[in-house]
Design a protein around this motif. Structure first.
Motif, PDB file in Angstrom:
ATOM      1  N   GLN A  84       0.822  -1.202   0.000  1.00  0.00           N
ATOM      2  CA  GLN A  84       0.000   0.000   0.000  1.00  0.00           C
ATOM      3  C   GLN A  84       0.864   1.264   0.000  1.00  0.00           C
ATOM      4  O   GLN A  84       0.556   2.221  -0.709  1.00  0.00           O
ATOM      5  CB  GLN A  84      -0.936   0.002   1.208  1.00  0.00           C
ATOM      6  N   ILE A  85       1.943   1.259   0.763  1.00  0.00           N
ATOM      7  CA  ILE A  85       2.843   2.415   0.802  1.00  0.00           C
ATOM      8  C   ILE A  85       3.457   2.647  -0.573  1.00  0.00           C
ATOM      9  O   ILE A  85       3.503   3.779  -1.069  1.00  0.00           O
ATOM     10  CB  ILE A  85       3.929   2.215   1.884  1.00  0.00           C
ATOM     11  N   PHE A  86       3.922   1.588  -1.221  1.00  0.00           N
ATOM     12  CA  PHE A  86       4.539   1.727  -2.536  1.00  0.00           C
ATOM     13  C   PHE A  86       3.524   2.228  -3.564  1.00  0.00           C
ATOM     14  O   PHE A  86       3.808   3.156  -4.333  1.00  0.00           O
ATOM     15  CB  PHE A  86       5.144   0.403  -3.012  1.00  0.00           C
ATOM     16  N   LEU A  87       2.351   1.634  -3.592  1.00  0.00           N
ATOM     17  CA  LEU A  87       1.341   2.036  -4.579  1.00  0.00           C
ATOM     18  C   LEU A  87       0.935   3.500  -4.381  1.00  0.00           C
ATOM     19  O   LEU A  87       0.751   4.232  -5.358  1.00  0.00           O
ATOM     20  CB  LEU A  87       0.133   1.109  -4.518  1.00  0.00           C
ATOM     21  N   PRO A  98      -6.126  -4.616   1.344  1.00  0.00           N
ATOM     22  CA  PRO A  98      -5.982  -6.038   1.670  1.00  0.00           C
ATOM     23  C   PRO A  98      -6.698  -6.390   2.962  1.00  0.00           C
ATOM     24  O   PRO A  98      -6.761  -5.592   3.885  1.00  0.00           O
ATOM     25  CB  PRO A  98      -4.474  -6.221   1.815  1.00  0.00           C
ATOM     26  N   GLU A  99      -7.246  -7.591   2.966  1.00  0.00           N
ATOM     27  CA  GLU A  99      -7.862  -8.090   4.189  1.00  0.00           C
ATOM     28  C   GLU A  99      -6.773  -8.527   5.146  1.00  0.00           C
ATOM     29  O   GLU A  99      -5.785  -9.124   4.741  1.00  0.00           O
ATOM     30  CB  GLU A  99      -8.781  -9.270   3.871  1.00  0.00           C
ATOM     31  N   GLN A 100      -6.938  -8.222   6.395  1.00  0.00           N
ATOM     32  CA  GLN A 100      -5.957  -8.579   7.413  1.00  0.00           C
ATOM     33  C   GLN A 100      -6.619  -9.458   8.466  1.00  0.00           C
ATOM     34  O   GLN A 100      -6.769  -9.083   9.613  1.00  0.00           O
ATOM     35  CB  GLN A 100      -5.368  -7.308   8.050  1.00  0.00           C
ATOM     36  N   ASN A 101      -7.035 -10.629   8.080  1.00  0.00           N
ATOM     37  CA  ASN A 101      -7.707 -11.556   8.978  1.00  0.00           C
ATOM     38  C   ASN A 101      -6.656 -12.462   9.618  1.00  0.00           C
ATOM     39  O   ASN A 101      -5.990 -13.224   8.929  1.00  0.00           O
ATOM     40  CB  ASN A 101      -8.725 -12.380   8.189  1.00  0.00           C
ATOM     41  N   GLU A 102      -6.515 -12.377  10.907  1.00  0.00           N
ATOM     42  CA  GLU A 102      -5.492 -13.144  11.636  1.00  0.00           C
ATOM     43  C   GLU A 102      -5.643 -14.647  11.400  1.00  0.00           C
ATOM     44  O   GLU A 102      -4.667 -15.375  11.347  1.00  0.00           O
ATOM     45  CB  GLU A 102      -5.599 -12.838  13.134  1.00  0.00           C
ATOM     46  N   GLU A 103      -6.861 -15.130  11.217  1.00  0.00           N
ATOM     47  CA  GLU A 103      -7.082 -16.563  11.046  1.00  0.00           C
ATOM     48  C   GLU A 103      -6.793 -17.028   9.615  1.00  0.00           C
ATOM     49  O   GLU A 103      -6.690 -18.216   9.359  1.00  0.00           O
ATOM     50  CB  GLU A 103      -8.521 -16.913  11.440  1.00  0.00           C
ATOM     51  N   GLU A 104      -6.694 -16.105   8.683  1.00  0.00           N
ATOM     52  CA  GLU A 104      -6.384 -16.442   7.300  1.00  0.00           C
ATOM     53  C   GLU A 104      -5.036 -15.839   6.915  1.00  0.00           C
ATOM     54  O   GLU A 104      -4.914 -15.160   5.918  1.00  0.00           O
ATOM     55  CB  GLU A 104      -7.456 -15.889   6.354  1.00  0.00           C
ATOM     56  N   ALA A 105      -4.017 -16.104   7.683  1.00  0.00           N
ATOM     57  CA  ALA A 105      -2.741 -15.428   7.484  1.00  0.00           C
ATOM     58  C   ALA A 105      -1.811 -16.145   6.515  1.00  0.00           C
ATOM     59  O   ALA A 105      -0.710 -15.713   6.306  1.00  0.00           O
ATOM     60  CB  ALA A 105      -2.034 -15.261   8.816  1.00  0.00           C
TER      61      ALA A 105
END
Length: 181
Positions: A84-87, A98-105
């Motif tokens: 995200q920073i680069f874009l 992006p999704e940041q779901n701990e269970e789907e890492a």
């Protein structure tokens, strides 16, 4: 500054690199330290940015060398934060987060986020460029490379990267850990 420092001009490599990208290739750039890998990737990013066809995504794994035991979830969280920073830095305007779901890492979430990114890029082909790939944390090697491979194999029916370049000094230990893919 070419006049003051040893400088390898990346321009002669551009035609070959663009051919690899246009052929939808996932490729590795192995060179010794200080041989121009980062310069070449930045040169390629600038070239891709100024075309109407591509959206480059340059990520460096150099900072991961300070955290070799980084947990998988944190690796992916940092990867997407850096993306995200680069874009944003190159002025890419995407309706994507992006999704940041701990269970789907793991690999599943990585592929899901890549597909969402590629769909958000609309008509632009996303090219992933990884610098210092040798610094990838131990916990992430298999998951990350397996995810790239699965997306490459599914590219005919799933949105994914147009091409992927992995640049490093070829740390045999990294590739040996991934040999069972």
């Amino acid at each position: 500054v070419p006049e003051d420092h040893y400088y390898v001009d990346p321009a002669p490599q551009l035609e070959n690199l663009m051919a690899l990208i246009e052929q939808k290739t996932y490729f590795v750039v192995n060179r010794p330290r200080q041989s121009g890998k980062t310069t070449m990737l930045n040169f390629l990013v600038n070239h891709l940015r100024h075309s109407n066809d591509y959206l480059p995504l340059l990520i460096s794994f150099e900072g991961y060398s300070e955290a070799p035991d980084l947990p998988l979830a944190e690796f992916y969280r940092t990867f997407w934060s850096n993306a995200q920073i680069f874009l944003a830095a190159i002025g890419a305007t995407l309706v994507w987060k992006p999704e940041q779901n701990e269970e789907e890492a793991g690999t599943f979430a990585f592929k899901k986020n890549v597909r969402a990114l590629c769909q958000a890029a609309q008509s632009k082909k996303v090219v992933l460029l990884i610098d210092e790939v040798d610094a990838i944390p131990e916990a992430a090697v298999i998951s990350f490379l397996r995810g790239l491979r699965e997306m490459y194999l599914q590219r005919a029916w799933q949105p994914t990267f147009q091409a992927v370049a992995l640049a490093g000094v070829h740390d045999d230990a990294v590739w040996a850990r991934a040999a069972d893919l």
